[in-house]
Design an enzyme around this catalytic site. Structure first.
Site, short mmCIF file in Angstrom:
data_model
loop_
_atom_site.label_atom_id
_atom_site.label_comp_id
_atom_site.label_asym_id
_atom_site.label_seq_id
_atom_site.Cartn_x
_atom_site.Cartn_y
_atom_site.Cartn_z
N HIS A 79 0.85 -1.20 0.00
CA HIS A 79 0.00 0.00 0.00
C HIS A 79 0.88 1.24 0.00
CE1 HIS A 79 -2.83 3.10 1.23
NE2 HIS A 79 -2.11 3.32 2.31
N ASP A 108 6.38 22.01 -26.27
CA ASP A 108 6.41 20.66 -25.70
C ASP A 108 7.48 20.63 -24.62
OD1 ASP A 108 6.52 17.76 -25.34
OD2 ASP A 108 5.48 17.64 -27.27
N TRP A 144 7.00 0.06 4.04
CA TRP A 144 7.49 0.82 2.88
C TRP A 144 8.85 1.44 3.19
CZ3 TRP A 144 8.73 5.88 1.48
CH2 TRP A 144 8.56 6.85 2.47
N SER A 172 13.13 6.29 -13.70
CA SER A 172 12.02 7.04 -14.28
C SER A 172 11.94 8.44 -13.69
CB SER A 172 10.72 6.27 -14.06
OG SER A 172 9.62 7.11 -14.25
N SER A 173 12.03 8.52 -12.36
CA SER A 173 11.94 9.82 -11.69
C SER A 173 13.08 10.74 -12.08
CB SER A 173 11.97 9.65 -10.17
OG SER A 173 10.75 9.17 -9.73
N HIS A 256 13.25 12.04 3.68
CA HIS A 256 12.63 13.30 4.06
C HIS A 256 12.44 14.25 2.89
CE1 HIS A 256 10.48 15.55 6.90
NE2 HIS A 256 10.94 16.60 6.26
N GLU A 258 11.99 13.30 0.03
CA GLU A 258 10.92 12.62 -0.71
C GLU A 258 9.54 13.09 -0.25
OE1 GLU A 258 10.58 10.53 -3.19
OE2 GLU A 258 8.49 9.97 -2.86
N TYR A 260 8.75 15.94 0.83
CA TYR A 260 8.51 17.28 0.27
C TYR A 260 8.32 17.22 -1.23
CZ TYR A 260 9.33 19.01 4.87
OH TYR A 260 9.22 19.23 6.20
N SER A 271 -1.79 27.33 -5.07
CA SER A 271 -1.46 28.73 -5.30
C SER A 271 -2.01 29.24 -6.63
CB SER A 271 0.07 28.93 -5.27
OG SER A 271 0.58 28.54 -4.02
N HIS A 305 14.95 13.13 12.34
CA HIS A 305 13.79 13.23 13.22
C HIS A 305 12.84 12.03 13.03
CE1 HIS A 305 11.53 15.85 10.04
NE2 HIS A 305 11.22 14.59 9.87
N HIS A 306 13.09 11.23 11.98
CA HIS A 306 12.33 9.99 11.84
C HIS A 306 12.92 8.89 12.72
CE1 HIS A 306 10.09 11.37 8.26
NE2 HIS A 306 11.17 12.08 8.04
N THR A 331 6.57 26.99 6.29
CA THR A 331 5.28 26.37 6.01
C THR A 331 4.15 27.28 6.49
OG1 THR A 331 6.39 24.29 6.48
CG2 THR A 331 4.03 24.20 6.16
N LYS A 334 3.45 30.06 4.07
CA LYS A 334 2.61 29.67 2.93
C LYS A 334 1.13 29.70 3.31
CE LYS A 334 3.98 27.45 -0.40
NZ LYS A 334 4.76 28.27 -1.32
N ARG A 453 1.75 1.25 15.18
CA ARG A 453 1.36 1.07 13.78
C ARG A 453 1.80 -0.30 13.30
NH1 ARG A 453 5.83 4.73 10.55
NH2 ARG A 453 4.68 4.00 8.73
#
Lengths: 534, 376
Positions: A79, A108, A144, A172-173, A256, A258, A260, A271, A305-306, A331, A334, A453
């Site tokens: 998932h 293009d 994951w 790909s990315s 991290h 990732e 963002y 926006s 921090h993870h 943040t 914004k 979790r």
């Protein structure tokens, strides 16, 4: 409006799309590739959603009902992987493909053949990943985040397929982001200086650099895993002198930024939409750009921090706590700017606006729980509980995913030349909004009450919250079938849309007819003050 | 205007209602000085978020309610203000600095692991905890495993779930009240995480690493937590149960356990009957083997092989013993030589060779285990 159309009309006789299946296989057209990306991500959203519903069905009541604990772990793992790499990221790349050439006034993307390749890798990568679920020993079951040594020494054999699939997604990315950077930096219409670029273009430019910086880190990480598993190295094996914690440092140095990568383009989208429906220019354009850049910079210095519970020196904990708290500042800027854009506007509430307002409110709630998680001593209590699950789903579902839905509704008339049914769109919004909150809000409480979790069964005090959460998940899941219906209904039966489908919308894409011509701008348009974003 | 006031009062009412239910919905205050401080930090940052949220969403909803085109509201044209941008950059930064001060203080206190009265090593295994009591020189005095004791029947919904469903173990950790207990946390296989919410302590158990935690608990009683790092199939089934005892009662229990450990040491040279071995073996099997190979020995192939009628079960005994002792590197089969003593190893091998229709027809004694290793 008619002037704008005639300005590009005379180029319209150039060749259109090829016929049949080859149009999609060999296409180098940014719109076709954008469409492929978007439909692919929608398919992945449904598959990832089904896996989530298996999880929520099992958690509806305490006890084991439907699946074994190992299969449960395969469900949570896939998932996460499918939603992050298959749904959210490709959807943003699809939007970038559709919108960036139109928004910068280009015909293009800069590298059309590579564009084709970067899409067509993805179906193979995900076919390989998903096929492992049908193998005898089962698919990836280590979360994951695939922490070693659970994902190396103790992993099922399918981990090798997982590694190869991640490599392909990464390739790909990387190609996608190179293409976006090349397009933005080289193909802007004359007069569109960097500080006149639309916010979606700005956020994607920064996102593309983040991708370029961290996808190779992920590739290096899974390669080290591959060596540990097959070639006898011990990068992450303590018995061989390696370090399992090293895995987490490398993973989150990728991970991290990732997260963002999955939210900055969303900032860009809202926006555009909020000013359009407030009929007022975006408040504080410059500070919005600087805020995105600051967030991107900070994303590289907060990764641990993870890992507050992993056992770090005090000085390390303090550094990562302070830098993480700092993210709240840009943040906040914004959010304040979006609210100020709405303030004293002349607002209407069409579907894209509803999704965008929900984005601002619910993303902010996710941001608040993020700020709470930054407080290290309190994080020890939150870490790896459902509080964290609630937090990141609030920023990713009503955050990233709602922004994608808002974008689809907002630019739908430009893509198809038709208007979707506003009544059905609003219905889809309200079902999604209610469903998402019923699903994820109670998870704050089960997390604070102590539910870890990634568990298939739980103690009795968590039963009520889990039942509510499961009901919400099914409401949210099934309302996405309504989304599919609204889109198909709109494509088939929608009323023709004007070039500027929304009266308050600004930007070069709205100067093109609806649907936009196959090759967007064959001659560079004039960037008027009215269509520029500063 | 009137409508706005109504909205605001509804929102306030909801907040108050939320506060009333706080006990059931919130983080536990816990029973230690540290846990109370952590709870304080949690509530402070929570209310900071609530106040900021109320302000931001208040302005936003005000705007949504009154600045609509359907009310004939005309859009203003302003779109920047350096003063405002500076204000909402600087003020939150100051707030964060103020918030960081108490957070730093609590964190420093949490890291003060010195001056302990006793040390317990906590070792994670798939899927159980081992507790080793260490003396002043960090030598082990005695140790035991702590495994989920909730019956399978309850998990598989065949009987009514008990009060402490999934939060109960066969042997729980015991510590004395009012003494500073230091925990050394590590793991034997994958990463686990040891958590007791009421003490506000959680630390990952990482193979090859020794993490430290400490606590002083003033109140006696049972405290329950769970493994909080995904560690494989039975991650949801390895709870943490700690009993905090009166100091005198703890000392008595501790002395008894030290004696019992010595008695156990003597049993290594004893000769057991087949019945004794079967009885002990069944218990060991249930605790250590059944989560993968199942009670009926069928396993969950291919990851966890069946033990019924295989060559290993009836072939040479020493090979069977060696497999259990060393495990299978690179698989979930652990090296049980590190976890079980000679009596337990002998009895579980004997039990496996004579259960579920397996008929090896031999007997395995503790001395066979000891000989197996001295022979090499």
């Amino acid at each position: 409006m008619s002037e704008a159309i005639s300005a590009v009309d005379h180029d319209d006789h150039s060749h259109g799309p090829a016929k049949g299946l080859t149009r999609w296989l060999f296409t180098t057209n940014h719109k076709d590739i954008g469409t492929l990306y978007l439909w692919f991500s929608f398919l992945m959203l449904l598959i990832g959603g089904v896996l989530a519903l298996v999880v929520r069905a099992e958690l509806f009541q305490p006890g084991l009902q439907f699946v074994s604990p190992d299969f449960f772990n395969q469900m949570t793992t896939n998932h996460g992987l499918i939603m992050v790499f298959g749904a959210i990221m490709p959807a943003f790349v699809g939007l970038a493909n559709w919108l960036i050439p139109m928004q910068v006034g280009a015909p293009d993307m800069a590298l059309p053949r590579m564009n084709n390749l970067s899409f067509w890798i993805l179906p193979f990568a995900f076919a390989m990943l998903i096929s492992t679920l049908f193998s005898e020993a089962g698919g990836p079951n280590f979360g994951w985040t695939f922490y070693a040594p659970l994902s190396t020494t103790y992993a099922p054999d399918s981990v090798t397929f997982f590694i190869l699939a991640v490599h392909m997604m990464g390739a790909s990315s990387i190609m996608g982001s190179i293409n976006i950077i090349a397009t933005i930096l080289n193909m802007r219409a004359p007069g569109m200086t960097l500080m006149k670029m639309p916010m979606f273009v700005w956020t994607w430019l920064i996102t593309a650099y983040l991708l370029l910086a961290v996808m190779p880190v992920l590739a290096g990480l899974v390669t080290m895993m591959l060596f540990d598993i097959h070639f006898g190295t011990s990068f992450f094996n303590a018995a061989g002198g390696g370090d399992p914690v090293l895995f987490q440092h490398i993973f989150w140095f990728f991970g991290h930024p990732e997260v963002y990568i999955m939210i900055l383009p969303a900032f860009g989208i809202v926006s555009h939409i909020i000013p359009a429906f407030a009929r007022k220019r975006l408040f504080g354009y410059d500070s919005m750009v600087y805020a995105v850049a600051s967030i991107a910079f900070l994303s590289f210095i907060v990764w641990a921090h993870h890992m507050f519970t992993v056992g770090m020196p005090l000085a390390g904990q303090l550094f990562f706590m302070y830098t993480t708290m700092l993210i709240a500042v840009p943040t906040g800027v914004k959010v304040f700017n979006w609210v100020s854009t709405m303030w004293r506007g002349s607002m209407t509430f069409e579907t894209p606006m509803l999704f965008s307002i929900a984005f601002v409110v619910l993303f902010t709630i996710g941001g608040f729980s993020g700020l709470m998680l930054a407080i290290t001593p309190a994080d020890y209590q939150y870490h790896d509980t459902y509080f964290v699950v609630a937090h990141f789903h609030y920023v990713l579902v009503p955050g990233a995913l709602f922004s994608i839905m808002a974008a689809v509704y907002f630019w739908f008339p430009k893509w198809t030349g038709k208007m979707y049914s506003e009544r059905l769109g609003k219905l889809h919004f309200w079902f999604s909004f209610v469903g998402v909150n019923i699903t994820f809000f109670p998870q704050h409480f089960s997390g604070l009450a102590g539910m870890p979790r990634r568990i298939p069964d739980y103690a009795l005090q968590f039963a009520d919250f889990n039942m509510v959460s499961s009901i919400g998940a099914f409401i949210f899941g099934f309302s996405q079938i309504l989304f599919l219906f609204v889109l198909i209904h709109g494509i088939r039966n929608g009323k023709p849309a004007a070039a500027r489908a929304w009266e308050g919308a600004r930007g070069l894409e709205w100067t093109l007819p609806s649907p936009a011509p196959y090759h967007s701008f064959t001659h560079p348009p004039k960037v008027t003050d009215d269509e520029a974003h500063a | 205007m009137k409508q706005s006031i109504k909205y605001i009062s509804v929102i306030l009412g909801l907040i108050m209602a939320g506060y009333g239910f706080a006990d059931e919905l919130n983080m536990p205050v816990g029973v230690t000085e540290i846990s109370r401080q952590v709870y304080g930090l949690h509530m402070t940052i929570f209310w900071v978020c609530v106040v900021i949220g109320a302000m931001v969403f208040g302005v936003m909803f005000w705007s949504i309610i009154s600045h609509r085109r359907s009310l004939g509201y005309k859009a203003a044209s302003f779109h920047e203000s350096t003063t405002l941008e500076l204000a909402w950059t600087i003020i939150p930064t100051i707030l964060l600095v103020i918030m960081a001060v108490p957070a730093t203080q609590v964190l420093i206190a949490m890291y003060d692991t010195g001056g302990e009265d006793m040390t317990v090593e906590v070792r994670g295994y798939q899927w159980k905890w081992q507790y080793k009591y260490l003396d002043d020189d960090y030598n082990q005095t005695f140790s035991f495993f702590s495994t989920l004791s909730t019956p399978k029947d309850q998990i598989e919904n065949r009987s009514v779930k008990g009060e402490h469903y999934l939060l109960e173990v066969d042997n729980h950790l015991r510590i004395p009240a009012n003494r500073k207990v230091r925990f050394l946390i590590t793991s034997e296989d994958v990463i686990h995480s040891w958590w007791v919410p009421d003490f506000a302590i959680k630390r990952d158990a990482v193979p090859g690493m020794l993490n430290e935690l400490w606590t002083i608990v003033p109140e006696t009683g049972f405290y329950r937590g769970q493994c909080t790092e995904l560690c494989g199939k039975d991650h949801g089934f390895m709870p943490v149960v700690v009993e905090v005892m009166e100091e005198a009662a703890f000392d008595t229990w501790y002395a008894q356990e030290v004696v019992a450990a010595a008695v156990r040491e003597e049993a290594m040279s004893k000769t057991f009957t087949s019945e004794e071995l079967m009885a002990e073996g069944k218990q060991v099997y249930t605790t250590f083997c059944a989560s993968c190979h199942l009670e009926n020995g069928q396993g969950i192939p291919p990851a966890f092989p069946s033990l019924v009628g295989t060559e290993m079960m009836t072939g040479p005994r020493d090979e069977h013993l060696r497999l259990v002792f060393d495990g299978v590197p690179g698989s979930a089969m652990q090296a049980f030589g590190k976890q079980l003593d000679a009596v337990q190893l002998a009895s579980v091998v004997h039990y496996e060779r004579h259960s579920w229709g397996n008929k090896a027809g031999d007997i395995t004694q503790p001395r066979d285990v000891i000989n197996l290793n001295s022979g090499q």
